[in-house]
Every structure is written in C-alpha cells, then in structure tokens.
Design a protein around this motif. Structure first.
Motif, PDB file in Angstrom:
ATOM      1  N   GLU A 129       0.829  -1.214   0.000  1.00  0.00           N
ATOM      2  CA  GLU A 129       0.000   0.000   0.000  1.00  0.00           C
ATOM      3  C   GLU A 129       0.860   1.260   0.000  1.00  0.00           C
ATOM      4  N   LEU A 130       1.914   1.265   0.816  1.00  0.00           N
ATOM      5  CA  LEU A 130       2.764   2.454   0.888  1.00  0.00           C
ATOM      6  C   LEU A 130       3.598   2.631  -0.375  1.00  0.00           C
ATOM      7  N   LEU A 131       4.078   1.532  -0.944  1.00  0.00           N
ATOM      8  CA  LEU A 131       4.822   1.643  -2.200  1.00  0.00           C
ATOM      9  C   LEU A 131       3.932   2.234  -3.291  1.00  0.00           C
ATOM     10  N   GLU A 132       2.669   1.814  -3.324  1.00  0.00           N
ATOM     11  CA  GLU A 132       1.737   2.374  -4.301  1.00  0.00           C
ATOM     12  C   GLU A 132       1.466   3.854  -4.005  1.00  0.00           C
ATOM     13  N   ARG A 133       1.213   4.164  -2.750  1.00  0.00           N
ATOM     14  CA  ARG A 133       0.902   5.536  -2.348  1.00  0.00           C
ATOM     15  C   ARG A 133       2.031   6.511  -2.699  1.00  0.00           C
ATOM     16  N   PHE A 134       3.277   6.028  -2.645  1.00  0.00           N
ATOM     17  CA  PHE A 134       4.427   6.877  -2.933  1.00  0.00           C
ATOM     18  C   PHE A 134       4.956   6.680  -4.353  1.00  0.00           C
ATOM     19  N   ASP A 135       4.142   6.072  -5.216  1.00  0.00           N
ATOM     20  CA  ASP A 135       4.462   5.873  -6.629  1.00  0.00           C
ATOM     21  C   ASP A 135       5.796   5.147  -6.821  1.00  0.00           C
ATOM     22  N   LEU A 136       5.982   4.076  -6.046  1.00  0.00           N
ATOM     23  CA  LEU A 136       7.224   3.310  -6.111  1.00  0.00           C
ATOM     24  C   LEU A 136       6.994   1.848  -6.494  1.00  0.00           C
ATOM     25  N   THR A 137       5.775   1.503  -6.874  1.00  0.00           N
ATOM     26  CA  THR A 137       5.452   0.112  -7.187  1.00  0.00           C
ATOM     27  C   THR A 137       6.291  -0.414  -8.351  1.00  0.00           C
ATOM     28  N   ALA A 138       6.466   0.375  -9.396  1.00  0.00           N
ATOM     29  CA  ALA A 138       7.222  -0.081 -10.568  1.00  0.00           C
ATOM     30  C   ALA A 138       8.688  -0.353 -10.234  1.00  0.00           C
TER      31      ALA A 138
END
Length: 174
Positions: A129-138
């Motif tokens: 969730e936090l990786l997505e929230r901070f635009d770091l998923t990719a």
C-alpha cells in the motif's frame, strides 16, 4: 498537560509540548530554552539557519538524546519517564536516509514491517500500500541504490509510515 482546541471546541492534548529545553556540548549551547506547543493534527515547521539547533530539538523530542534541562511531552507521554511510549507514538525520517541501497525498495519496506513486529501478511499489505501511495510500485523490486534521489527520499518517508505513527518528525525533509 498543555492542550489545544478541536474544531468542536473540546480540548485535546498537544501532540508535542516542551518548556525550557536546553542542550549544550561542552561550552557550546545548541538549544537555549526552547518552548513548543504543537496541536494534534497540525503541521509544524521549525525553521532556522544551520547550527540553530533544529536537528538537536528533533533528536531530543524523538528520545535519541536527553536534554540538559526542560521538560517535554510527545503524544501525551513524558520524554523523561516514558521514552518507550514516546517511541511507540512517533516516526522519524532523519536528515540522512535510512534506505539500504543493497536491497530492493520492497525489501526495505518489509524490513521496517519486521522491525515493527507486524505479522507477515500485514507487513506485506502495508508495504504494498505504501509503495503504491508513494508511486514506487514499478521500482519496488529494483535495488534501492538504483533509485533517483527523490525516489530514495519517498521510500525513506514511506518506511517511516510503516508503523502508523501518530506523530512524524521529518528532519531536513527536502
């Protein structure tokens, strides 16, 4: 205990209150009687030139060092008598990154989840969730050493939020 007012007029404990905080190193005074009353739910910036004592204040309020004088409460807990309770209520993003460049962004997040003793499924969910929230998923599965400076800073802040702290200290957030 110092209080502030909610929008509904009811008093609430201050997120941070301090009176007379002092700190010296030898004959060099770095904090000279700082007083703070920061209401819960607010954003507060402590500004000043290099050497003004901003980082020292953050270190004291986050229990990393003790003041020479004064009193403080963080999250309703006395710094001197309940440092563990203060630590449980806060998250700190320091002046220098806590990101480990040798592991991936996701592994950095999972390490923080382990440090906060989150059950494995909750740690994985929180990290995602936090990786997505901070635009770091990719970039989550890439070594953090390959991240740009801004990405590393976002990861560092995301890592701070893993334990859902009530109060967050950002030292040199830019």
């Amino acid at each position: 205990m110092p209080t502030s007012k909610h929008g509904d007029g009811h008093p609430s404990p201050a997120a941070i209150s301090a009176t007379g905080l002092r700190k010296s190193y030898g004959d060099k005074t770095v904090l000279d009687g700082i007083d703070l009353n920061i209401p819960a739910g607010s954003v507060f910036a402590l500004l000043g030139p290099n050497g003004a004592g901003k980082t020292t204040a953050v270190k004291i309020l986050s229990t990393l060092i003790t003041p020479d004088a004064g009193q403080a409460r963080v999250g309703g807990h006395d710094l001197a008598t309940s440092p563990q309770a203060v630590r449980a209520a806060i998250g700190v993003t320091g002046q220098f990154s806590a990101v480990d460049g040798l592991i991936t962004g996701e592994e950095n997040m999972l390490l923080m989840a382990d440090l906060h003793h989150l059950p494995r499924p909750e740690g994985r969910r929180t990290a995602a969730e936090l990786l997505e929230r901070f635009d770091l998923t990719a970039a989550a599965n890439k070594p953090a050493s390959t991240y740009s400076g801004g990405m590393k800073r976002r990861l560092d802040i995301a890592m701070t939020l893993v334990g859902s702290p009530r109060i967050i200290f950002l030292d040199e957030p830019t």
